[in-house]
Design a protein around this motif. Sequence first.
Motif, PDB file in Angstrom:
ATOM      1  N   THR A 180      -4.328   1.711   6.560  1.00  0.00           N
ATOM      2  CA  THR A 180      -4.676   0.419   5.954  1.00  0.00           C
ATOM      3  C   THR A 180      -3.708  -0.661   6.422  1.00  0.00           C
ATOM      4  OG1 THR A 180      -5.589   1.489   3.984  1.00  0.00           O
ATOM      5  CG2 THR A 180      -4.977  -0.829   3.782  1.00  0.00           C
TER       6      THR A 180
ATOM      7  N   GLN B   3      -1.234   5.602   3.193  1.00  0.00           N
ATOM      8  CA  GLN B   3      -2.194   4.537   3.493  1.00  0.00           C
ATOM      9  C   GLN B   3      -1.730   3.711   4.698  1.00  0.00           C
ATOM     10  OE1 GLN B   3      -5.140   4.085   2.200  1.00  0.00           O
ATOM     11  NE2 GLN B   3      -4.964   5.739   0.708  1.00  0.00           N
TER      12      GLN B   3
ATOM     13  N   ALA C 299      -7.424   0.691  -1.014  1.00  0.00           N
ATOM     14  CA  ALA C 299      -6.381   1.662  -0.703  1.00  0.00           C
ATOM     15  C   ALA C 299      -5.465   1.931  -1.895  1.00  0.00           C
ATOM     16  CB  ALA C 299      -5.549   1.172   0.487  1.00  0.00           C
TER      17      ALA C 299
ATOM     18  N   VAL D 242       0.867  -1.184   0.000  1.00  0.00           N
ATOM     19  CA  VAL D 242       0.000   0.000   0.000  1.00  0.00           C
ATOM     20  C   VAL D 242       0.897   1.225   0.000  1.00  0.00           C
ATOM     21  CG1 VAL D 242      -1.998  -1.073   1.101  1.00  0.00           C
ATOM     22  CG2 VAL D 242      -0.207  -0.041   2.527  1.00  0.00           C
TER      23      VAL D 242
END
Length: 451
Positions: free
Chosen positions: A336, A333, A401, A329
């Motif tokens: 996430t 992010q 994401a 990611v």
Amino acid sequence: MPADTVSVTGWGRTAPTVARLIRPRTYEEAAAAVRGCGARGAIPRGLGRAYGDAAQNAGGAVFDMTGLDRIHAIDADGGTVSCDAGVSLHRLMRVLLPLGWFVPVTPGTRQVTVGGAIGADIHGKNHHVSGAFSRHVLSLELLTADGEIRTVRRGTPLFDATTGGMGLTGVILTATVQLQPVQTSLMSVDTERARDLDDLMARLAATDDRYRYSVAWIDLVARGAATGRAVLTRGDHAPLEALREGTRARRDPLAFRPSRLPAPPAFLPEGLLNRRTVACFNELWYRRSPRARTGELQKLTAFFHPLDGVPHWNRIYGRGGFVQYQFVVGHGQEETLHRVVRHISEHRCPSFLAVLKRFGDADPGWLSFPVPGWTLALDIPAALPGLGALLDTLDEEVAAAGGRVYLAKDSRLRPELLAAMYPRLDAFRSLRAGLDPRGVFMSDLARRLAL
């Protein structure tokens, strides 16, 4: 050429299929095999270290490319090597280290062929500095579906479709690779412990630019305040002056001395790797690691490839095999990544091979995996209850994401998520359709994901 009908599986040993195994030993034999591969097509295969089904082709042909293993030329002054695609990174290290050169990128195993390294566009601990393997490939020769051999150079669409293209544009026959200069075959390594995921990410973000190589082992069984605790290991190639005078290492600073341990039994008792045993192992590994240690000299093989010292280490997961799950990611992010780690920790996934790294700039390959951000890879016993549903949930988190999973390790991604993860997918499909209209190059991965 003779062909054996065999059961073929990835390194995770989760989804064996039956195929005709063909082992060409010349370029002419490889071209003949492509022309006569049959209706189910063919896929090239190296040393079988793709974890999932990328190098399998149920009912079709699989080309074992390890018979094409010649090193054609080494430029010891300019630092390049030209070799067949079936040459392993292990062999390159053995040949090149005494000349003061090292492969530019290596994953967690050196038992990978050059063709496999290009097809999967492998990455290593140095991606934040050096990118993926394809950045160091100057040119390659590709045997395409029409039986012709094409010279493919960096910066062309066919090059970008082939690097990371999982063998689906053709059979890589040779490659010319730019190498990394080194003075010794040892690494100077710094090790430190991080108390949780936030602490780990802060250390990586603040100081990774000081190191060529960087990786963190994460305890994904730990929960609560210790969630994501880790051991961070970073380093660079040791200079000659770091070796003490009079030692064996100083007398032969470029010696390649890989270690080897006994292989595990063919089949270990089922359930040996469970939440309790992995929790004990992780606790021990974290506690025995130094809080902070700098400048330790380690063998190249200990730093890069510790598991290569254990032949057939994939047997430790028992008959059911294991799934390796790796995703990335982007920067921004981080929440996430936190959610994914919490999901894994709360599910008590018994993973003791979990690593976190930071990626640098994206690579040009249309299906290359790395993008700038955070990548986490972990091994999970395939028989873990609820694993499929858990990984489906993680896939959705990652795709939402703007992240992606690594195709070289995948065996179960749902095809509807692929386009969200790989925005150049349509370009890859279009080029492949024009280059190979009959679908000569095919794999179980390609069928499953409609590549």
